[in-house]
Write a protein that holds these residues in place. Structure first.
Motif, PDB file in Angstrom:
ATOM      1  N   ASN A  62     -48.402  16.804  69.668  1.00 21.19           N
ATOM      2  CA  ASN A  62     -48.867  15.442  69.892  1.00 21.19           C
ATOM      3  C   ASN A  62     -49.835  15.012  68.792  1.00 21.19           C
ATOM      4  OD1 ASN A  62     -47.846  13.997  72.195  1.00 21.19           O
ATOM      5  ND2 ASN A  62     -48.597  15.694  73.453  1.00 21.19           N
ATOM      6  N   PRO A  63     -49.978  13.691  68.622  1.00 19.29           N
ATOM      7  CA  PRO A  63     -49.273  12.602  69.290  1.00 19.29           C
ATOM      8  C   PRO A  63     -47.900  12.358  68.666  1.00 19.29           C
ATOM      9  CG  PRO A  63     -50.852  11.695  67.756  1.00 19.29           C
ATOM     10  CD  PRO A  63     -51.037  13.186  67.713  1.00 19.29           C
ATOM     11  N   LEU A  64     -47.017  11.642  69.396  1.00 15.54           N
ATOM     12  CA  LEU A  64     -45.686  11.322  68.897  1.00 15.54           C
ATOM     13  C   LEU A  64     -45.639   9.870  68.429  1.00 15.54           C
ATOM     14  CD1 LEU A  64     -43.271  13.003  71.482  1.00 15.54           C
ATOM     15  CD2 LEU A  64     -44.380  13.994  69.475  1.00 15.54           C
ATOM     16  N   THR A  65     -44.792   9.618  67.453  1.00 14.28           N
ATOM     17  CA  THR A  65     -44.615   8.264  66.946  1.00 14.28           C
ATOM     18  C   THR A  65     -43.670   7.477  67.846  1.00 14.28           C
ATOM     19  OG1 THR A  65     -42.707   8.823  65.591  1.00 14.28           O
ATOM     20  CG2 THR A  65     -44.889   9.103  64.578  1.00 14.28           C
ATOM     21  N   VAL A  66     -43.704   6.153  67.691  1.00 12.54           N
ATOM     22  CA  VAL A  66     -42.759   5.287  68.389  1.00 12.54           C
ATOM     23  C   VAL A  66     -41.325   5.701  68.063  1.00 12.54           C
ATOM     24  CG1 VAL A  66     -41.843   2.927  68.438  1.00 12.54           C
ATOM     25  CG2 VAL A  66     -44.313   3.314  68.594  1.00 12.54           C
ATOM     26  N   GLU A  67     -41.049   5.967  66.804  1.00 12.42           N
ATOM     27  CA  GLU A  67     -39.692   6.319  66.394  1.00 12.42           C
ATOM     28  C   GLU A  67     -39.226   7.618  67.054  1.00 12.42           C
ATOM     29  OE1 GLU A  67     -42.180   5.498  64.400  1.00 12.42           O
ATOM     30  OE2 GLU A  67     -41.511   3.545  63.639  1.00 12.42           O
ATOM     31  N   ALA A  68     -40.119   8.617  67.133  1.00 10.62           N
ATOM     32  CA  ALA A  68     -39.744   9.889  67.749  1.00 10.62           C
ATOM     33  C   ALA A  68     -39.447   9.716  69.234  1.00 10.62           C
ATOM     34  CB  ALA A  68     -40.861  10.912  67.546  1.00 10.62           C
ATOM     35  N   VAL A  69     -40.274   8.949  69.925  1.00 10.01           N
ATOM     36  CA  VAL A  69     -40.059   8.723  71.360  1.00 10.01           C
ATOM     37  C   VAL A  69     -38.763   7.960  71.592  1.00 10.01           C
ATOM     38  CG1 VAL A  69     -40.961   7.503  73.383  1.00 10.01           C
ATOM     39  CG2 VAL A  69     -42.506   8.855  71.944  1.00 10.01           C
ATOM     40  N   LEU A  70     -38.522   6.933  70.798  1.00  6.31           N
ATOM     41  CA  LEU A  70     -37.295   6.153  70.966  1.00  6.31           C
ATOM     42  C   LEU A  70     -36.052   7.009  70.722  1.00  6.31           C
ATOM     43  CD1 LEU A  70     -36.187   3.291  71.499  1.00  6.31           C
ATOM     44  CD2 LEU A  70     -36.191   2.958  69.011  1.00  6.31           C
ATOM     45  N   THR A  71     -36.113   7.898  69.755  1.00  5.89           N
ATOM     46  CA  THR A  71     -34.987   8.798  69.488  1.00  5.89           C
ATOM     47  C   THR A  71     -34.670   9.658  70.698  1.00  5.89           C
ATOM     48  OG1 THR A  71     -35.421   8.861  67.108  1.00  5.89           O
ATOM     49  CG2 THR A  71     -34.206  10.718  68.037  1.00  5.89           C
ATOM     50  N   GLU A  72     -35.708  10.191  71.357  1.00  7.30           N
ATOM     51  CA  GLU A  72     -35.478  11.045  72.525  1.00  7.30           C
ATOM     52  C   GLU A  72     -34.924  10.229  73.701  1.00  7.30           C
ATOM     53  OE1 GLU A  72     -35.544  14.119  72.162  1.00  7.30           O
ATOM     54  OE2 GLU A  72     -36.754  14.334  70.331  1.00  7.30           O
ATOM     55  N   ILE A  73     -35.426   9.012  73.893  1.00  8.51           N
ATOM     56  CA  ILE A  73     -34.921   8.161  74.979  1.00  8.51           C
ATOM     57  C   ILE A  73     -33.450   7.833  74.743  1.00  8.51           C
ATOM     58  CG2 ILE A  73     -35.099   5.848  75.999  1.00  8.51           C
ATOM     59  CD1 ILE A  73     -38.158   6.043  75.410  1.00  8.51           C
ATOM     60  N   ARG A  74     -33.123   7.412  73.543  1.00  7.42           N
ATOM     61  CA  ARG A  74     -31.735   7.094  73.223  1.00  7.42           C
ATOM     62  C   ARG A  74     -30.834   8.309  73.406  1.00  7.42           C
ATOM     63  NH1 ARG A  74     -32.937   3.629  67.725  1.00  7.42           N
ATOM     64  NH2 ARG A  74     -32.943   1.534  68.654  1.00  7.42           N
ATOM     65  N   GLY A  75     -31.326   9.484  72.996  1.00 12.61           N
ATOM     66  CA  GLY A  75     -30.521  10.694  73.118  1.00 12.61           C
ATOM     67  C   GLY A  75     -30.174  11.017  74.559  1.00 12.61           C
ATOM     68  N   LEU A  76     -31.149  10.899  75.468  1.00 17.11           N
ATOM     69  CA  LEU A  76     -30.887  11.178  76.883  1.00 17.11           C
ATOM     70  C   LEU A  76     -29.879  10.189  77.471  1.00 17.11           C
ATOM     71  CD1 LEU A  76     -34.467  12.050  78.190  1.00 17.11           C
ATOM     72  CD2 LEU A  76     -32.502  13.589  78.107  1.00 17.11           C
ATOM     73  N   GLU A  77     -30.007   8.909  77.124  1.00 13.26           N
ATOM     74  CA  GLU A  77     -29.068   7.919  77.650  1.00 13.26           C
ATOM     75  C   GLU A  77     -27.682   8.081  77.025  1.00 13.26           C
ATOM     76  OE1 GLU A  77     -27.422   4.498  79.600  1.00 13.26           O
ATOM     77  OE2 GLU A  77     -28.904   6.048  80.071  1.00 13.26           O
ATOM     78  N   ASP A  78     -27.613   8.408  75.750  1.00 17.38           N
ATOM     79  CA  ASP A  78     -26.315   8.579  75.094  1.00 17.38           C
ATOM     80  C   ASP A  78     -25.554   9.772  75.659  1.00 17.38           C
ATOM     81  OD1 ASP A  78     -26.821   6.396  73.513  1.00 17.38           O
ATOM     82  OD2 ASP A  78     -27.375   7.548  71.727  1.00 17.38           O
ATOM     83  N   ARG A  79     -26.287  10.862  75.970  1.00 17.99           N
ATOM     84  CA  ARG A  79     -25.621  12.069  76.448  1.00 17.99           C
ATOM     85  C   ARG A  79     -25.190  11.964  77.901  1.00 17.99           C
ATOM     86  NH1 ARG A  79     -29.201  14.289  72.607  1.00 17.99           N
ATOM     87  NH2 ARG A  79     -30.937  14.399  74.067  1.00 17.99           N
ATOM     88  N   ALA A  80     -25.883  11.138  78.695  1.00 19.65           N
ATOM     89  CA  ALA A  80     -25.528  10.985  80.121  1.00 19.65           C
ATOM     90  C   ALA A  80     -25.828   9.550  80.535  1.00 19.65           C
ATOM     91  CB  ALA A  80     -26.300  11.981  80.979  1.00 19.65           C
TER      92      ALA A  80
END
Length: 245
Positions: A62-80
């Motif tokens: 930590n801390p995480l950037t906006v870009e890093a957080v958005l990448t993880e959110i998109r990844g979870l939605e894309d995979r399921a």
């Protein structure tokens, strides 16, 4: 822009009227309240635990950037695909207004509705972010459990939401030792600001994951509370009962 992230993961909502819906949870670390029953990670210095697939968790500094957080959110939605919301939780998400003002417009572009879970004690932080929220689930914090009264802050917070057209939900957490007059005051506060809003009375859970109150005690609590607020449910933390996050 960065913020301390405790967790990002996908699970079923375990509290309130949206229970059972699949959500992506973004848990931000840090909270100004300090409830005695709190069981969530709030240390801003601890690594972020990121679920990328079921059973696969990575830890990021930590801390995480906006870009890093958005990448993880998109990844979870894309995979399921098929999550009902991005659920912002904590800690207290409204501590990080500048971070959220950068992140939330980008989340909007993914098509995910945004669900804020908040202590409801930072009314001045809410207005710049309110247009991004589809659901605001606000606690009313009781003095017995957090060491101070937040009645004025809660009243102002609910009043802002009630006039904004957002889906507003209210939660009051209570246990065997909670003074009932504090629960009653919370219900009267809701009735004075947003009388049609649904209120969830949520029993405190012990270290074993079970609620402090037995079923009959929950029923009696509902009967007593219904004399003050009609749109009401008593609901334990379902995710803890079934053994998921």
């Amino acid at each position: 822009m960065t913020a301390p992230v405790a967790e990002i993961f996908s699970s079923l909502a375990g509290e309130g009227p949206h229970v059972g819906r699949r959500q992506i949870f973004l848990r931000l670390a840090g909270c100004p309240v300090g409830c005695d029953y709190c069981d969530t990670p709030t240390d801003p210095q601890a690594p972020a635990e990121i679920e990328r697939r079921p059973g696969e968790v990575v830890r990021l500094a930590n801390p995480l950037t906006v870009e890093a957080v958005l990448t993880e959110i998109r990844g979870l939605e894309d995979r399921a695909p098929g999550h009902a919301h991005l659920a912002l939780t904590g800690g207290e998400p409204l501590l990080y207004g500048k971070f959220l003002r950068e992140l939330l417009p980008l989340v909007r572009e993914t098509g995910l509705p945004i669900y804020l879970e908040t202590a409801g004690v930072l009314p001045d932080a809410l207005p710049p972010l309110l247009p991004f929220f589809d659901v605001v689930a606000a606690d009313i914090k009781l003095p017995h459990h957090c060491g101070r009264a937040y009645w004025d802050e809660s009243r102002r917070f609910l009043a802002i939401c009630a006039g904004a057209g957002v889906e507003l939900l209210v939660k009051v957490i209570f246990g065997l030792k909670t003074p009932w007059d504090e629960v009653e005051r919370a219900l009267r506060l809701v009735n004075g600001v947003a009388p049609e809003v649904e209120v969830t009375l949520q029993p405190i859970h012990g270290a074993d994951g079970r609620p402090e109150l037995a079923g009959e005690e929950m029923l009696r609590a509902h009967i007593r509370a219904s004399a003050l607020h009609r749109n009401l449910r008593v609901l334990p933390q379902v995710h803890r009962l079934v053994g998921i996050k």
